[in-house]
Scaffold this active site. Structure first.
Site, PDB file in Angstrom:
ATOM      1  N   ILE A   1       0.832  -1.199   0.000  1.00 12.31           N
ATOM      2  CA  ILE A   1       0.000   0.000   0.000  1.00 12.31           C
ATOM      3  C   ILE A   1       0.868   1.250   0.000  1.00 12.31           C
ATOM      4  O   ILE A   1       2.007   1.233   0.451  1.00 12.31           O
ATOM      5  CB  ILE A   1      -1.007   0.005   1.167  1.00 12.31           C
ATOM      6  N   GLU A   2       0.311   2.341  -0.520  1.00 12.10           N
ATOM      7  CA  GLU A   2       1.123   3.511  -0.836  1.00 12.10           C
ATOM      8  C   GLU A   2       1.753   4.168   0.379  1.00 12.10           C
ATOM      9  O   GLU A   2       2.792   4.817   0.270  1.00 12.10           O
ATOM     10  CB  GLU A   2       0.307   4.535  -1.628  1.00 12.10           C
ATOM     11  N   GLN A   3       1.157   4.032   1.547  1.00 12.83           N
ATOM     12  CA  GLN A   3       1.762   4.625   2.741  1.00 12.83           C
ATOM     13  C   GLN A   3       3.031   3.892   3.153  1.00 12.83           C
ATOM     14  O   GLN A   3       3.820   4.434   3.924  1.00 12.83           O
ATOM     15  CB  GLN A   3       0.751   4.628   3.900  1.00 12.83           C
TER      16      GLN A   3
END
Length: 528
Positions: A328-330
């Site tokens: 996921i992008e975080q």
């Protein structure tokens, strides 16, 4: 050694009029809310700082207890904002203050893909001119469309150009050198070394600090606690003290949205898999199950907000947890991505990667598949997730969506065929109890967040999963390949789309197991 510790009010007093300020945050995750609140209070009492520009690679604040950018969304204080995403809220609620300013054309506001914004920081840190990228071509990022502008004032001050380089078309973003960085960590020692042991992500703190330090600015770090100099283990320090000028101690900072502190989010403990709730049987679960069938064991799979966020729970229920690695992008890699307000975090992660590096992974297409949502689909197969004119504050903007989809090998978009329908699953069949009033398959999307035309040209494998049917993007357009039991093809699908849908010659009925509460015996096979 002079102390670096100052109050939030003293930190706010350091920000000059007209400064470019970069803020590390992802909605409520890692948001330096105490410092942002102090800036807002200073402006209310002193009228300073004036006309600042803020950079937010991902959103600051969540409208659920962490106000973030809304602390500084004041006429005269905020002069320009460039963000990967913005706080969003339900359509029934009053829009966040920043959305009211954007909608009122009170300041230039831009939605720049999160990965590109991180790239712009890195280029500013290295004193390079800017970012040359293909991310965003033929989307709202492209100057042939909106050029990232969210309102008329932004359109009058373009932030991106289309240029030719080495015989190809590229987008060019000039680097922006910030003068102030506002970071968030868990612990600072007296020398300013920062550790992140209670954080759910590292985000882009290092890149933002470097961009400011190398351009002669000041770096402010909000932390939960202070440690004696020399007591932090060097491998745990992710931002060295040489990059940090000032420390603000805010003991009550929340870990993420509606979460004071959960050690599983920061990887300090692993939760038993039995502690994760699996979705109740309903139409959304049916869609998530069908999405899960598109996956292969051994894949690295990106996950977006929406129905697809439940797919990891489907794999848990089916005894297939670990067959797919979620990214996921975080920054979380592996584990179980969380739902609802905690989305963006994962429990039991295998690793937590800095967000800028995660975006390099995404932009270059190193992963296998992405599971994302849609608000609208059009005849070209383009998708809108970033703007609805009638309800702008309900959407948060694009975030990393454009970075992720540009070179993804396979994308599965999921959502309801139209909005507002009342749906049920009865005796293994989909029942439309009340038809929705808002079409989601439209002739032309309001905002192109994913370009169907470029998807076809790049040879991407694009699938759309709804409660009524499964569709594929082909060179001839969007084609229905599978239909749910109980759904009438002409009445419920073809007759409810605003453009002609193709129908596959080998049209199938979706597997019956999807429409019953028991596990479906999910078989992910093996990646080729």
């Amino acid at each position: 050694m002079k102390s670096k510790v100052i109050s939030a009010a003293e930190a706010a007093a350091l920000i000059p009029d007209g400064a470019v300020v970069t803020v590390s945050s992802s909605s409520g995750l890692g948001c330096p809310d105490a410092v942002l609140a102090a800036i807002g209070r200073r402006f209310e009492t002193e009228g300073h700082p004036k006309a600042i520009t803020t950079l937010h690679p991902i959103a600051a604040g969540d409208m659920s207890g962490i106000k973030g950018i809304d602390h500084i969304a004041k006429a005269g204080l905020l002069g320009k904002v460039i963000a990967g995403s913005y706080p969003s809220g339900p359509s029934s609620a009053e829009p966040p203050l920043i959305w009211q300013m954007i909608g009122g054309d009170e300041l230039p506001a831009y939605n720049v893909p999160s990965g590109i914004l991180f790239d712009m920081h890195r280029e500013a840190a290295a004193k390079r001119p800017g970012v040359l990228t293909k991310v965003g071509l033929d989307t709202f990022v492209d100057p042939d469309r909106q050029g990232c502008a969210m309102n008329a004032k932004a359109a009058a001050e373009p932030i991106v150009e289309k240029i030719e380089f080495d015989g190809e078309e590229w987008l060019y973003f000039r680097a922006i050198a910030p003068q102030v960085a506002i970071l968030r960590a868990t612990t600072a020692d007296e020398r300013g070394n920062l550790t992140f042991e209670h954080e759910g992500a590292f985000l882009g703190n290092v890149d933002q600090a470097l961009a400011v330090r190398n351009n002669g600015g000041i770096v402010i770090a909000q932390v939960k606690r202070l440690a004696e100099a020399g007591t932090l283990k060097p491998h745990a320090v992710h931002v060295p003290g040489v990059l940090v000028d000032h420390i603000v101690v805010a003991p009550d900072q929340m870990q993420t949205t509606q979460t004071v502190y959960d050690p599983a989010i920061s990887g300090e403990i692993f939760r038993p898999l039995s502690s994760f709730r699996t979705p109740a049987f309903d139409i959304a679960k049916v869609i998530a199950r069908r999405v899960a069938m598109e996956l292969k064991a051994g894949w690295a799979v990106n996950l977006g907000f929406g129905i697809s966020a439940n797919v990891p729970r489907i794999l848990l229920e089916e005894g297939r947890h670990g067959d797919v690695t979620w990214v996921i992008e975080q920054g979380a890699v592996g584990g179980v991505p969380l739902l609802d307000f905690a989305f963006g975090c994962a429990s039991n992660a295998e690793a937590i990667f800095p967000s800028p590096h995660q975006f390099v992974y995404f932009q270059g297409g190193g992963f296998d598949c992405s599971l994302l949502s849609f608000l609208q689909i059009d005849r070209a197969g383009s998708v809108n997730v970033s703007r609805l004119a009638a309800r702008p504050h309900v959407t948060a903007g694009a975030g990393g969506f454009v970075d992720i989809t540009t070179r993804a090998k396979k994308i599965v978009f999921s959502g309801y065929f139209n909005a507002g329908a009342k749906l049920a699953v009865v005796d293994g069949r989909v029942v439309i109890e009340k038809e929705g009033k808002v079409a989601k398959l439209v002739d032309e999307v309001e905002h192109v967040t994913f370009s169907g035309r470029n998807g076809v040209a790049r040879g991407q494998d694009i699938t759309y999963v709804t409660e009524r049917c499964v569709m594929k993007l082909t060179a001839e357009g969007v084609v229905v390949t599978e239909i749910a039991p109980g759904i009438d093809l002409e009445r419920d699908v073809l007759g409810k789309a605003a453009f002609p849908l193709g129908v596959a010659s080998d049209l199938e009925v979706s597997p019956a197991a999807l429409y019953h509460p028991e596990p479906i015996g999910l078989d992910l096979g093996e990646a080729a």
